[in-house]
Structure formats: C-alpha cells, structure tokens
Write a protein that holds these residues in place. Structure first.
Motif, PDB file in Angstrom:
ATOM      1  N   MET A 185      40.801  32.794  43.958  1.00  0.00           N
ATOM      2  CA  MET A 185      40.807  32.899  42.492  1.00  0.00           C
ATOM      3  C   MET A 185      39.733  33.882  42.028  1.00  0.00           C
ATOM      4  O   MET A 185      39.947  34.684  41.112  1.00  0.00           O
ATOM      5  CB  MET A 185      40.572  31.519  41.873  1.00  0.00           C
ATOM      6  CG  MET A 185      41.674  30.506  42.137  1.00  0.00           C
ATOM      7  SD  MET A 185      43.069  30.621  41.006  1.00  0.00           S
ATOM      8  CE  MET A 185      42.403  29.815  39.560  1.00  0.00           C
TER       9      MET A 185
ATOM     10  N   PRO B 191      44.499  34.795  37.342  1.00  0.00           N
ATOM     11  CA  PRO B 191      45.088  33.797  38.248  1.00  0.00           C
ATOM     12  C   PRO B 191      45.194  32.413  37.596  1.00  0.00           C
ATOM     13  O   PRO B 191      44.373  32.036  36.764  1.00  0.00           O
ATOM     14  CB  PRO B 191      44.105  33.778  39.416  1.00  0.00           C
ATOM     15  CG  PRO B 191      42.789  34.138  38.793  1.00  0.00           C
ATOM     16  CD  PRO B 191      43.096  35.098  37.668  1.00  0.00           C
TER      17      PRO B 191
ATOM     18  N   SER C 134      49.239  34.921  39.770  1.00  0.00           N
ATOM     19  CA  SER C 134      48.244  35.860  39.265  1.00  0.00           C
ATOM     20  C   SER C 134      48.949  36.926  38.440  1.00  0.00           C
ATOM     21  O   SER C 134      49.789  37.663  38.956  1.00  0.00           O
ATOM     22  CB  SER C 134      47.470  36.498  40.426  1.00  0.00           C
ATOM     23  OG  SER C 134      46.404  37.275  39.941  1.00  0.00           O
TER      24      SER C 134
ATOM     25  N   TYR D 273      42.826  40.633  37.444  1.00  0.00           N
ATOM     26  CA  TYR D 273      44.052  39.873  37.217  1.00  0.00           C
ATOM     27  C   TYR D 273      43.725  38.521  36.588  1.00  0.00           C
ATOM     28  O   TYR D 273      42.555  38.148  36.451  1.00  0.00           O
ATOM     29  CB  TYR D 273      44.818  39.675  38.529  1.00  0.00           C
ATOM     30  CG  TYR D 273      45.158  40.971  39.222  1.00  0.00           C
ATOM     31  CD1 TYR D 273      45.439  42.129  38.497  1.00  0.00           C
ATOM     32  CD2 TYR D 273      45.198  41.052  40.617  1.00  0.00           C
ATOM     33  CE1 TYR D 273      45.747  43.319  39.125  1.00  0.00           C
ATOM     34  CE2 TYR D 273      45.509  42.245  41.256  1.00  0.00           C
ATOM     35  CZ  TYR D 273      45.782  43.377  40.515  1.00  0.00           C
ATOM     36  OH  TYR D 273      46.087  44.551  41.141  1.00  0.00           O
TER      37      TYR D 273
ATOM     38  N   GLU E 169      40.853  37.488  42.713  1.00  0.00           N
ATOM     39  CA  GLU E 169      41.849  37.929  41.745  1.00  0.00           C
ATOM     40  C   GLU E 169      41.201  38.294  40.413  1.00  0.00           C
ATOM     41  O   GLU E 169      41.571  39.287  39.777  1.00  0.00           O
ATOM     42  CB  GLU E 169      42.904  36.832  41.543  1.00  0.00           C
ATOM     43  CG  GLU E 169      43.836  36.637  42.721  1.00  0.00           C
ATOM     44  CD  GLU E 169      44.685  37.866  42.990  1.00  0.00           C
ATOM     45  OE1 GLU E 169      45.466  38.269  42.115  1.00  0.00           O
ATOM     46  OE2 GLU E 169      44.545  38.450  44.088  1.00  0.00           O
ATOM     47  N   ARG E 170      40.221  37.520  39.997  1.00  0.00           N
ATOM     48  CA  ARG E 170      39.531  37.848  38.736  1.00  0.00           C
ATOM     49  C   ARG E 170      38.757  39.151  38.873  1.00  0.00           C
ATOM     50  O   ARG E 170      38.726  39.967  37.935  1.00  0.00           O
ATOM     51  CB  ARG E 170      38.596  36.707  38.348  1.00  0.00           C
ATOM     52  CG  ARG E 170      39.308  35.411  37.988  1.00  0.00           C
ATOM     53  CD  ARG E 170      38.327  34.415  37.369  1.00  0.00           C
ATOM     54  NE  ARG E 170      38.951  33.109  37.194  1.00  0.00           N
ATOM     55  CZ  ARG E 170      38.831  32.090  38.036  1.00  0.00           C
ATOM     56  NH1 ARG E 170      38.074  32.230  39.138  1.00  0.00           N
ATOM     57  NH2 ARG E 170      39.433  30.946  37.808  1.00  0.00           N
TER      58      ARG E 170
END
Length: 495
Positions: A383, A393, A407, A391, A386-387
């Motif tokens: 997570m 998520p 995501s 993005y 992805e941040r």
C-alpha cells in the motif's frame, strides 16, 4: 480520381454536425460527469476481472462433456474437435428448445473469441453462455446432481493455517419485474448465486463470488479423520435461516440496488426516445388526416389513402405509445424474491486437519500469529509503495475477489488489481489459489502479483523486499486444482 472523390466525401461530411446528430438521436440524452464515467469504467473493469469466460466455462465443459461419453480432442492450442456428441446431450438440447440444434459432431470448438477464426484452420463454434451445447450440458448436470448440493460435503481450505471450521451456504437470488411471460408468471430479470459463511461463534459474512474454487475435497485418508467434526453442536443449529437472514439484510439490497440503478437509467432514456419518435408520427398522421378530410370535403378524394385510414394510423400509434410506456413502467417495478438455499458445505482449515492427523502440534497457534503478522506487513508495504507511485490503493482483501488491493491511477482512472503474497525472508515457495490465477488471466494487463519478503519480528531492519510480477501466469490450472505452489526465488527473480 480516387483522391478527388475522397476529398468530395470529406468535404460533404461535417463531422461536428454528425456528432451533434448522434448525441441528439441517441438514447443517452443526458450528459454524464467525469465521476459518473469513471464509476462506470471501474465497474466494467471489475466485472471483466471476475467474468466467467473463458476459463471457468472451458474448465467445466471439458470435464463435464467427457463424463457423459463425449469424444473431444485438442487440435490447435485451446481449439478442440468434437467427433461425437452423445445422444443424451442432443436429446436434452431438443427438449430445451433454445438456440441452434445440436450437431452430431463439431469440427472445431473454442472458448475465446479470438480463436474462432484462424488462418488455414476450420472455423470454430464459440462455446459460451447461451450456446446450445453448453446449456444442454448444464441442464443435465443440474438434473443429475442438484440434490448433492443440498446433501452437502466437506471441503478443505489449504490457505487457512488456523484450527477452525466454518459452514459455507450457497444461495440463489432472483429479481423480477412486473412484466409477465407467456405462462402468466412474472419475468425474472436477474439471477445471482450468493455465498455466505458462518463460523462456530455464529458470526456470518459474505464469502465472495466464488469461494469454492479455493477449496479442495477430502482425500480418502482424511475422511475418517474429520468425522468427529460433524458432531459439533453448532452444526445442528438452523444455519440456513442464519444465511438467509444475512443475505436478506446485506446481499439482496446490494443486488437490487445494482440492477435498479442500471434499469432506471436505461428505462428513462428509452421512454424519452419512444415518446419523441411516436409522438412525432402521431402528430404527422393527425395532421395528414385533417388535410385529407378537407380535400375530401372539397371533392378531391385521394386515391392512395383517405382520411379514415390516416386517422386509424394515428390511433394505432397512440395505442402503441400507451402500451410501450406501460411496458416500460412494468420493467421499472422491480421486486426481489426471497433468497433460496440450494446447498452447503463444511469448510475445514488445513491447520485443523493436520492437527487431527497428528502432523501439527502446539506450534499451530504461533504459526497462525506469525502468518497474520507477515501478511499484514506485506499489505502495508505494498500500500505504501502504491501511494509513493502516485496511485490510490484500497484494501479489498476481505471481499475475496481474487486480489487484495485495487489501486486507482488518478490520471487515467484505470484500476490495478494487486494480489499480495507475503513470506518470511527464508521462505522458498508461494501458494496461489485458482481464483487468483483465473483473475490474473482475465485481466493480464491490469493484474500484478506482489511478492513481499518480510524480515523476522526480532530483526531491527524491518524493511520489506518487494517484487512486482506482471502477467505471472500463462495457462489456467486443471479442473481439479485448487492452488498452485511456485518457487518464490524464480517467480520474483530475486538474485
């Protein structure tokens, strides 16, 4: 000459005007904002990731067809020749009477649209939902084995290392509108299978859209070991009533809302289009009838059509308009039927099974806690990655939809489906369920397998090592396979 003609056509066609005409005449008269368009796109991507075709249907058909004595051979990759269709299937196809008549043999069949036509090879019949061959086989399967669903079975969850059990209840839910069929019954407009799991404490929750794909049947050696599990007192409670109550409270409203939203939009647009078109025709024939009436009174009868026929056309169109509007109003009146329990199973965790076989002792609880820690650390790490990539998520692991994280890419609105597999740093293998493999094959461009090596709890350096694997799988698992073990080092390409 060709260039001149192309230029003439290009000049005559005003593309901007054509776009305006399309928007004016289309059913979708109202505009949608960006948020609405994005919501529809995301729902379409999720539906595609969970779609039946082609892997579910191919697995079922290839196994079920041969069980009835059918002869089937693979001729090209994922294309098959059926040299003999058993009489029992052909007869059932005639009884159902839906779709094309069944043939004695098929030169080629396939389960993917792209494989219907291949250069130099025979044209293939596309086996999908609605094809007579598949429908006849499904109908025979239900007729012969539907009672087994109610009889129940015991399944093993090899991905659950705890020492627990739970009941899996299958329900069928339908929604009808106010229109009637030829036999006078109300028309079913949506039917859906729903799955509810209940644990010994009585807690009830949604099991996802196809939980059974991740479970396997008991082996002959295991059947005698788990017999005492069936004597547990909580299994004698009314589990069907609990499952139906949960479905009525949570799953039925969701099903109804999803269908109602789609129906309302379509019916509203259709009613606008029907009113517009038929009203214009009614006004035309009303005006035409008055003109012809005046001509007849002036002594100029029309040989082609008289005022009476024109008036009759206007009246017929008015009746047609009223009938069509009433039909649309009936389609708008949706009502859910009560969910019906069609079957159930007792799901035994592999941890409990091993403990009952004497293969696992007091370390079970510790192992379960460690597994939970590793999985949670892996989810948190992915997570965060992805941040950092920009993005958005969302953790959907509890929904059991074939992946753990959705995501969203803000710039395009596209979804990335990420399945997270956390393992301790010394781990050698990673287990992927059948449901996860099929989801990856349905959305190969959007699916990511995130492999995460999590350090031990007593190590000061708690940084996880992460590998993203694009398109990790290239073929669907066999029919009886529930999960596949992969070498962690090779799959993640760790040095």
């Amino acid at each position: 000459m060709r260039d001149r003609l192309n230029q003439v056509v290009h000049d005559k066609l005003d593309q901007q005007r054509l776009r305006e005409l399309l928007e004016e005449r289309a059913l979708a008269r109202d505009s949608m904002d960006i948020a609405k368009v994005q919501q529809i796109r995301e729902e379409m991507e999720r539906a595609e990731a969970r779609r039946l075709q082609p892997h579910f249907i191919a697995s079922f058909f290839l196994e079920a067809f041969t069980q009835l004595g059918g002869t089937l051979r693979q001729r090209e990759p994922q294309r098959y020749e059926i040299s003999h269709v058993p009489a029992v299937i052909r007869n059932r196809g005639r009884q159902i009477g839906v779709g094309e008549p069944l043939l004695l043999r098929y030169e080629r069949i396939c389960f993917e649209k792209d494989l219907i036509s291949i250069s130099g090879k025979p044209l293939a019949a596309f086996i999908c939902s609605g094809h007579s061959l598949l429908d006849a086989r499904i109908d025979l399967t239900l007729e012969r084995h539907r009672d087994l669903l109610k009889q129940g079975t015991i399944l093993v969850d090899e991905n659950d290392s705890s020492e627990g059990t739970r009941a899996l209840v299958y329900l069928e839910h339908s929604i009808q509108d106010a229109r009637t069929n030829l036999n006078g019954s109300r028309r079913l407009v949506s039917r859906r299978m729903q799955y509810v799991e209940i644990n010994p404490e009585g807690n009830t929750y949604n099991a996802g859209y196809a939980p059974y794909l991740n479970y396997r049947p008991l082996t002959d050696e295991e059947k005698g070991v788990v017999e005492k599990v069936l004597e547990e007192s909580w299994l004698r409670e009314d589990l069907e009533a609990k499952a139906k109550s949960y479905a009525i409270a949570h799953l039925v409203p969701q099903h109804l809302q999803e269908l109602k939203q789609r129906k309302e939009e379509l019916i509203a647009k259709t009613m606008t289009a029907v009113k517009d078109r038929l009203t214009k025709e009614i006004n035309y024939w009303d005006h035409r009838a008055e003109e012809l009436k005046m001509q007849e009174e002036a002594g100029k009868p029309n040989a082609k059509i008289n005022s009476g026929k024109a008036r009759q056309r206007a009246d017929d169109l008015q009746a047609r308009l009223m009938q069509r509007l009433e039909e649309l109003q009936q389609e708008r009146r949706l009502s859910p039927l009560p969910p019906v329990v069609v079957g159930g199973a007792l799901v035994v965790s592999v941890g409990l099974l091993q403990q009952m076989q004497g293969k696992q002792q007091a370390t079970t609880a510790m192992f379960a806690r460690e597994t939970e820690r590793v999985e949670q650390a892996a989810m948190t790490a992915v997570m965060e990655v992805e941040r950092n990539l920009g993005y958005e998520p969302t953790d959907v692991s509890t929904q059991k939809c074939g992946y753990d994280i959705e995501s969203r890419i803000p710039k395009t609105g596209q979804l990335r489906f990420i399945e997270v597999k956390g393992r301790i740093a010394t781990g050698q293998t990673v287990t992927v369920t059948k449901n996860e493999i099929i989801t990856a094959l349905n959305k190969p461009e959007n699916f990511i397998l995130a492999l995460v090596k999590v350090p031990p709890a007593d190590v000061l350096d708690s940084n996880c090592s992460i590998r993203y694997v694009q398109q990790p799988f290239h073929k669907e698992p066999d029919f009886a396979v529930t999960s596949v073990n992969y070498n962690l080092q090779e799959l993640g390409k760790w040095g």
